[in-house]
Design a protein around this motif. Structure first.
Motif, PDB file in Angstrom:
ATOM      1  N   UNK A 158       0.563  -0.806  -0.056  1.00 45.21           N
ATOM      2  CA  UNK A 158       0.190   0.225  -0.125  1.00 45.21           C
ATOM      3  C   UNK A 158       0.418   1.091   0.410  1.00 45.21           C
ATOM      4  N   UNK A 159       2.280   1.187   0.569  1.00 49.23           N
ATOM      5  CA  UNK A 159       2.983   2.580   0.656  1.00 49.23           C
ATOM      6  C   UNK A 159       3.398   2.546  -0.636  1.00 49.23           C
ATOM      7  N   UNK A 160       4.207   1.556  -1.292  1.00 51.55           N
ATOM      8  CA  UNK A 160       4.540   2.029  -2.146  1.00 51.55           C
ATOM      9  C   UNK A 160       3.682   1.870  -3.148  1.00 51.55           C
ATOM     10  N   UNK A 161       2.681   2.117  -3.390  1.00 48.14           N
ATOM     11  CA  UNK A 161       1.479   2.449  -4.482  1.00 48.14           C
ATOM     12  C   UNK A 161       0.881   3.795  -4.207  1.00 48.14           C
ATOM     13  N   UNK A 162       1.438   4.068  -2.981  1.00 50.53           N
ATOM     14  CA  UNK A 162       0.782   5.586  -2.634  1.00 50.53           C
ATOM     15  C   UNK A 162       0.469   5.838  -1.203  1.00 50.53           C
ATOM     16  N   UNK A 163       0.186   4.649  -0.734  1.00 51.03           N
ATOM     17  CA  UNK A 163      -1.102   4.900   0.421  1.00 51.03           C
ATOM     18  C   UNK A 163      -2.206   5.671  -0.088  1.00 51.03           C
ATOM     19  N   UNK A 164      -3.404   6.060   1.234  1.00 53.45           N
ATOM     20  CA  UNK A 164      -4.257   6.292   1.242  1.00 53.45           C
ATOM     21  C   UNK A 164      -5.674   5.331   1.272  1.00 53.45           C
ATOM     22  N   UNK A 165      -6.581   5.421   1.154  1.00 46.79           N
ATOM     23  CA  UNK A 165      -7.265   4.367   1.645  1.00 46.79           C
ATOM     24  C   UNK A 165      -7.029   2.796   0.380  1.00 46.79           C
ATOM     25  N   UNK A 166      -6.910   1.931   1.608  1.00 46.08           N
ATOM     26  CA  UNK A 166      -6.629   0.692   0.948  1.00 46.08           C
ATOM     27  C   UNK A 166      -7.652  -0.280   1.483  1.00 46.08           C
ATOM     28  N   UNK A 167      -7.946  -1.543   0.269  1.00 46.65           N
ATOM     29  CA  UNK A 167      -8.265  -2.724   0.254  1.00 46.65           C
ATOM     30  C   UNK A 167      -7.717  -3.369   0.073  1.00 46.65           C
ATOM     31  N   UNK A 168      -7.719  -4.752   0.298  1.00 49.64           N
ATOM     32  CA  UNK A 168      -7.767  -5.994  -0.353  1.00 49.64           C
ATOM     33  C   UNK A 168      -7.963  -7.324  -0.608  1.00 49.64           C
ATOM     34  N   UNK A 169      -7.730  -7.906  -1.426  1.00 46.54           N
ATOM     35  CA  UNK A 169      -8.646  -8.758  -2.069  1.00 46.54           C
ATOM     36  C   UNK A 169      -7.690 -10.486  -1.782  1.00 46.54           C
ATOM     37  N   UNK A 170      -8.353 -11.156  -1.517  1.00 46.60           N
ATOM     38  CA  UNK A 170      -7.792 -12.816  -1.678  1.00 46.60           C
ATOM     39  C   UNK A 170      -8.463 -13.550  -1.621  1.00 46.60           C
ATOM     40  N   UNK A 171      -8.241 -14.962  -1.257  1.00 46.84           N
ATOM     41  CA  UNK A 171      -8.665 -15.797  -1.511  1.00 46.84           C
ATOM     42  C   UNK A 171      -8.269 -17.394  -0.399  1.00 46.84           C
ATOM     43  N   UNK A 172      -7.348 -16.977   0.309  1.00 49.55           N
ATOM     44  CA  UNK A 172      -7.091 -18.019   2.115  1.00 49.55           C
ATOM     45  C   UNK A 172      -7.204 -17.176   3.176  1.00 49.55           C
ATOM     46  N   UNK A 173      -7.164 -18.328   3.682  1.00 47.45           N
ATOM     47  CA  UNK A 173      -6.984 -17.984   5.099  1.00 47.45           C
ATOM     48  C   UNK A 173      -5.974 -16.981   5.753  1.00 47.45           C
ATOM     49  N   UNK A 174      -4.981 -17.026   4.649  1.00 42.62           N
ATOM     50  CA  UNK A 174      -3.461 -16.475   4.832  1.00 42.62           C
ATOM     51  C   UNK A 174      -3.745 -14.942   4.754  1.00 42.62           C
ATOM     52  N   UNK A 175      -4.495 -14.720   3.182  1.00 40.95           N
ATOM     53  CA  UNK A 175      -4.645 -12.956   3.162  1.00 40.95           C
ATOM     54  C   UNK A 175      -5.823 -12.574   4.106  1.00 40.95           C
ATOM     55  N   UNK A 176      -6.537 -12.966   4.541  1.00 41.95           N
ATOM     56  CA  UNK A 176      -7.530 -12.229   5.582  1.00 41.95           C
ATOM     57  C   UNK A 176      -6.815 -12.311   6.643  1.00 41.95           C
ATOM     58  N   UNK A 177      -5.961 -13.486   6.899  1.00 38.00           N
ATOM     59  CA  UNK A 177      -5.229 -13.236   8.351  1.00 38.00           C
ATOM     60  C   UNK A 177      -4.478 -11.704   8.333  1.00 38.00           C
ATOM     61  N   UNK A 178      -3.721 -11.862   6.652  1.00 37.19           N
ATOM     62  CA  UNK A 178      -3.296 -10.676   6.865  1.00 37.19           C
ATOM     63  C   UNK A 178      -3.499  -9.206   7.162  1.00 37.19           C
TER      64      UNK A 178
END
Length: 222
Positions: A158-178
């Motif tokens: 997120x920081x390297x993308x410029x920051x701001x309001x962010x969301x994450x899209x994933x498919x596994x428990x690893x992603x949701x835990x992150x």
């Protein structure tokens, strides 16, 4: 058009943006054959992906009754050489994915990838599938010294993308835990590579098709 509620949307790669299981299965089974161990059915490999190549190889060996770190280290370069040469032979974007990415970009959203795949392999895959202009930022499992579910890779993405309001899209428990550890809202896919029922992933929202992604992001921002 009203401003989109997120500045950055980050995605997991394997099992989220693309079905990479066919090529990962081929690389794993090539490696197992070279090491003299039984191959793993493609359906089983889908439940092994998400923790990086060494973890995949470790699980593949365990499925054949062997757990040996020396053997993992021996097989790792075999896996990497084969996978790099065949990284997108049979992999494909999930239905509706590219249209959703186009719509997000048209709304001014910065698209990024946060994956446990080695960064160099992630960039190679993105280039091979024709996505090299879609994602200005890719953080891999080796980029910041730790991998998901540690929140550091997602926060760095997120920081390297410029920051701001962010969301994450994933498919596994690893992603949701992150995402939870990073205090970032998360959407999970009911398809992809799961090791448990999708409803048990703990995402803020669950979608069944990429056609639902943008409305879900708008609801998530609510």
């Amino acid at each position: 058009m009203a401003a989109f509620p997120f500045d950055v949307v980050a995605f997991d790669l394997d099992g989220t943006l693309a079905d990479t299981a066919p090529d990962l299965t081929a690389a794993l089974n090539h490696t197992l054959e070279q090491l003299g161990y039984p191959v793993v059915p493609a359906g089983d490999v889908r439940h092994m992906v998400g923790h990086g190549a060494k973890a995949l190889l470790r699980q593949g060996l365990a499925a054949g009754g062997r757990s040996d770190e020396a053997l993992v280290e021996r097989g790792f370069p075999i896996f990497l050489d084969y996978y790099e040469a065949h990284i997108a032979d049979e992999s494909f974007a999930f239905p509706g994915c590219e249209a959703a990415l186009d719509e997000l970009a048209a709304r001014g959203v910065i698209l990024a990838i946060c994956t446990n795949k080695l960064e160099a392999l992630a960039w190679r895959f993105v280039d091979a599938i024709g996505w090299n202009r879609r994602f200005p930022v890719i953080i891999g499992g080796d980029t910041v010294g730790v991998s998901k579910p540690d929140p550091a890779p997602l926060l760095a993405t997120i920081a390297r993308a410029g920051g701001g309001r962010a969301a994450f899209v994933g498919d596994s428990i690893t992603d949701t835990t992150t995402a939870r550890a990073a205090a970032i809202p998360c959407i999970a896919l009911s398809f992809g590579f799961h090791d448990r029922p999708p409803a048990e992933l703990g995402a803020d929202l669950l979608i069944d098709h990429y056609d639902e992604l943008i409305p879900a992001l708008e609801r998530l921002a609510g």
